[in-house]
Write a protein that holds these residues in place. Structure first.
Motif, PDB file in Angstrom:
ATOM      1  N   GLU A 151      50.158  25.992  55.017  1.00  0.00           N
ATOM      2  CA  GLU A 151      50.553  24.674  54.501  1.00  0.00           C
ATOM      3  C   GLU A 151      51.783  24.781  53.596  1.00  0.00           C
ATOM      4  O   GLU A 151      52.621  23.881  53.567  1.00  0.00           O
ATOM      5  N   ALA A 152      51.895  25.895  52.898  1.00  0.00           N
ATOM      6  CA  ALA A 152      53.028  26.108  51.984  1.00  0.00           C
ATOM      7  C   ALA A 152      54.208  26.791  52.674  1.00  0.00           C
ATOM      8  O   ALA A 152      55.225  27.048  52.033  1.00  0.00           O
ATOM      9  N   GLY A 153      54.064  27.097  53.971  1.00  0.00           N
ATOM     10  CA  GLY A 153      55.142  27.761  54.696  1.00  0.00           C
ATOM     11  C   GLY A 153      55.164  29.267  54.508  1.00  0.00           C
ATOM     12  O   GLY A 153      56.206  29.909  54.685  1.00  0.00           O
ATOM     13  N   PHE A 154      54.016  29.844  54.162  1.00  0.00           N
ATOM     14  CA  PHE A 154      53.894  31.287  53.950  1.00  0.00           C
ATOM     15  C   PHE A 154      52.956  31.873  55.001  1.00  0.00           C
ATOM     16  O   PHE A 154      52.266  31.151  55.707  1.00  0.00           O
ATOM     17  N   GLY A 155      52.903  33.199  55.050  1.00  0.00           N
ATOM     18  CA  GLY A 155      51.974  33.904  55.925  1.00  0.00           C
ATOM     19  C   GLY A 155      51.444  35.139  55.220  1.00  0.00           C
ATOM     20  O   GLY A 155      51.901  35.491  54.122  1.00  0.00           O
ATOM     21  N   PHE A 156      50.502  35.815  55.842  1.00  0.00           N
ATOM     22  CA  PHE A 156      49.922  37.017  55.238  1.00  0.00           C
ATOM     23  C   PHE A 156      50.971  38.093  54.979  1.00  0.00           C
ATOM     24  O   PHE A 156      50.818  38.887  54.055  1.00  0.00           O
ATOM     25  N   GLU A 157      52.031  38.115  55.782  1.00  0.00           N
ATOM     26  CA  GLU A 157      53.065  39.135  55.596  1.00  0.00           C
ATOM     27  C   GLU A 157      53.801  38.972  54.265  1.00  0.00           C
ATOM     28  O   GLU A 157      54.460  39.891  53.788  1.00  0.00           O
ATOM     29  N   GLU A 158      53.675  37.811  53.641  1.00  0.00           N
ATOM     30  CA  GLU A 158      54.345  37.566  52.361  1.00  0.00           C
ATOM     31  C   GLU A 158      53.410  37.698  51.155  1.00  0.00           C
ATOM     32  O   GLU A 158      53.822  37.523  50.015  1.00  0.00           O
ATOM     33  N   VAL A 159      52.150  38.037  51.420  1.00  0.00           N
ATOM     34  CA  VAL A 159      51.191  38.231  50.334  1.00  0.00           C
ATOM     35  C   VAL A 159      51.482  39.571  49.660  1.00  0.00           C
ATOM     36  O   VAL A 159      51.584  40.604  50.317  1.00  0.00           O
ATOM     37  N   VAL A 160      51.641  39.521  48.339  1.00  0.00           N
ATOM     38  CA  VAL A 160      51.950  40.738  47.581  1.00  0.00           C
ATOM     39  C   VAL A 160      50.765  41.222  46.754  1.00  0.00           C
ATOM     40  O   VAL A 160      50.743  42.372  46.318  1.00  0.00           O
ATOM     41  N   LYS A 161      49.769  40.341  46.533  1.00  0.00           N
ATOM     42  CA  LYS A 161      48.638  40.715  45.685  1.00  0.00           C
ATOM     43  C   LYS A 161      47.408  39.909  46.060  1.00  0.00           C
ATOM     44  O   LYS A 161      47.489  38.712  46.301  1.00  0.00           O
ATOM     45  N   CYS A 162      46.275  40.580  46.151  1.00  0.00           N
ATOM     46  CA  CYS A 162      44.986  39.918  46.375  1.00  0.00           C
ATOM     47  C   CYS A 162      43.987  40.393  45.331  1.00  0.00           C
ATOM     48  O   CYS A 162      44.068  41.522  44.847  1.00  0.00           O
ATOM     49  N   THR A 163      43.062  39.531  45.019  1.00  0.00           N
ATOM     50  CA  THR A 163      41.919  39.898  44.193  1.00  0.00           C
ATOM     51  C   THR A 163      40.670  39.512  44.973  1.00  0.00           C
ATOM     52  O   THR A 163      40.555  38.383  45.445  1.00  0.00           O
ATOM     53  N   ILE A 164      39.784  40.474  45.117  1.00  0.00           N
ATOM     54  CA  ILE A 164      38.532  40.249  45.841  1.00  0.00           C
ATOM     55  C   ILE A 164      37.387  40.348  44.846  1.00  0.00           C
ATOM     56  O   ILE A 164      37.259  41.341  44.124  1.00  0.00           O
ATOM     57  N   PHE A 165      36.571  39.305  44.817  1.00  0.00           N
ATOM     58  CA  PHE A 165      35.368  39.296  44.002  1.00  0.00           C
ATOM     59  C   PHE A 165      34.173  39.376  44.947  1.00  0.00           C
ATOM     60  O   PHE A 165      34.080  38.583  45.890  1.00  0.00           O
ATOM     61  N   ILE A 166      33.290  40.345  44.710  1.00  0.00           N
ATOM     62  CA  ILE A 166      32.110  40.486  45.564  1.00  0.00           C
ATOM     63  C   ILE A 166      30.860  40.624  44.696  1.00  0.00           C
ATOM     64  O   ILE A 166      30.930  41.098  43.566  1.00  0.00           O
ATOM     65  N   LYS A 167      29.742  40.187  45.260  1.00  0.00           N
ATOM     66  CA  LYS A 167      28.478  40.263  44.526  1.00  0.00           C
ATOM     67  C   LYS A 167      27.823  41.630  44.637  1.00  0.00           C
ATOM     68  O   LYS A 167      27.034  41.997  43.784  1.00  0.00           O
ATOM     69  N   ASP A 168      28.164  42.374  45.691  1.00  0.00           N
ATOM     70  CA  ASP A 168      27.495  43.655  45.925  1.00  0.00           C
ATOM     71  C   ASP A 168      28.515  44.675  46.402  1.00  0.00           C
ATOM     72  O   ASP A 168      29.005  44.591  47.529  1.00  0.00           O
ATOM     73  N   MET A 169      28.836  45.631  45.551  1.00  0.00           N
ATOM     74  CA  MET A 169      29.816  46.662  45.917  1.00  0.00           C
ATOM     75  C   MET A 169      29.334  47.468  47.124  1.00  0.00           C
ATOM     76  O   MET A 169      30.142  48.079  47.818  1.00  0.00           O
ATOM     77  N   GLY A 170      28.062  47.405  47.426  1.00  0.00           N
ATOM     78  CA  GLY A 170      27.533  48.066  48.619  1.00  0.00           C
ATOM     79  C   GLY A 170      28.077  47.453  49.904  1.00  0.00           C
ATOM     80  O   GLY A 170      28.005  48.071  50.960  1.00  0.00           O
TER      81      GLY A 170
END
Length: 127
Positions: free
Chosen positions: A65-84
């Motif tokens: 929607e913003a005219g971007f794609g995954f190739e332009e992603v420079v940083k992600c943060t993943i939050f998970i409930k179970d590190m397993g």
């Protein structure tokens, strides 16, 4: 610098006082996405692989929607409930970053909105 609020009908509407994404100059800050179906509002939570793909598809819709794609992603943060579940989440997540993956951290948390198992946010930059 002005900011532009981004909203995609193909991603779930915010469930609180925040925007799906905010574009400031050439940087896009995408709020954490959870595995909600944008059309029905229902959770997609049959298993952690499906949850992760749903989250990534929601991120993709906001990026697009913003005219971007995954190739332009420079940083992600993943939050998970179970590190397993890290390995399974990582396998699904990795399918969206075939080359030059972004920087990232993964954090185990005690609880996420709507009691989902995974939430991911990202930052993308246009050159």
């Amino acid at each position: 610098m002005s900011k532009e609020i981004i909203f995609s009908k193909e991603a779930p509407a915010p469930i609180g006082p925040y925007s799906q994404a905010v574009k400031a100059g050439n940087i896009l800050y995408v709020s954490g996405q959870i595995p909600l179906d944008a059309l029905t509002g229902e959770l997609i939570n049959e298993n952690i692989t499906e949850e992760t793909h749903a989250v990534m598809k929601n991120l993709e819709a906001v990026l697009r929607e913003a005219g971007f794609g995954f190739e332009e992603v420079v940083k992600c943060t993943i939050f998970i409930k179970d590190m397993g579940q890290f390995t399974t989440i990582n396998e699904a997540y990795g399918q969206y970053f075939k080359t030059n993956p972004p920087a990232r951290e993964t954090v185990e948390v005690s609880r996420l909105p709507k009691d989902v198992n995974v939430e991911i946010s990202c930052i993308a930059v246009k050159s």
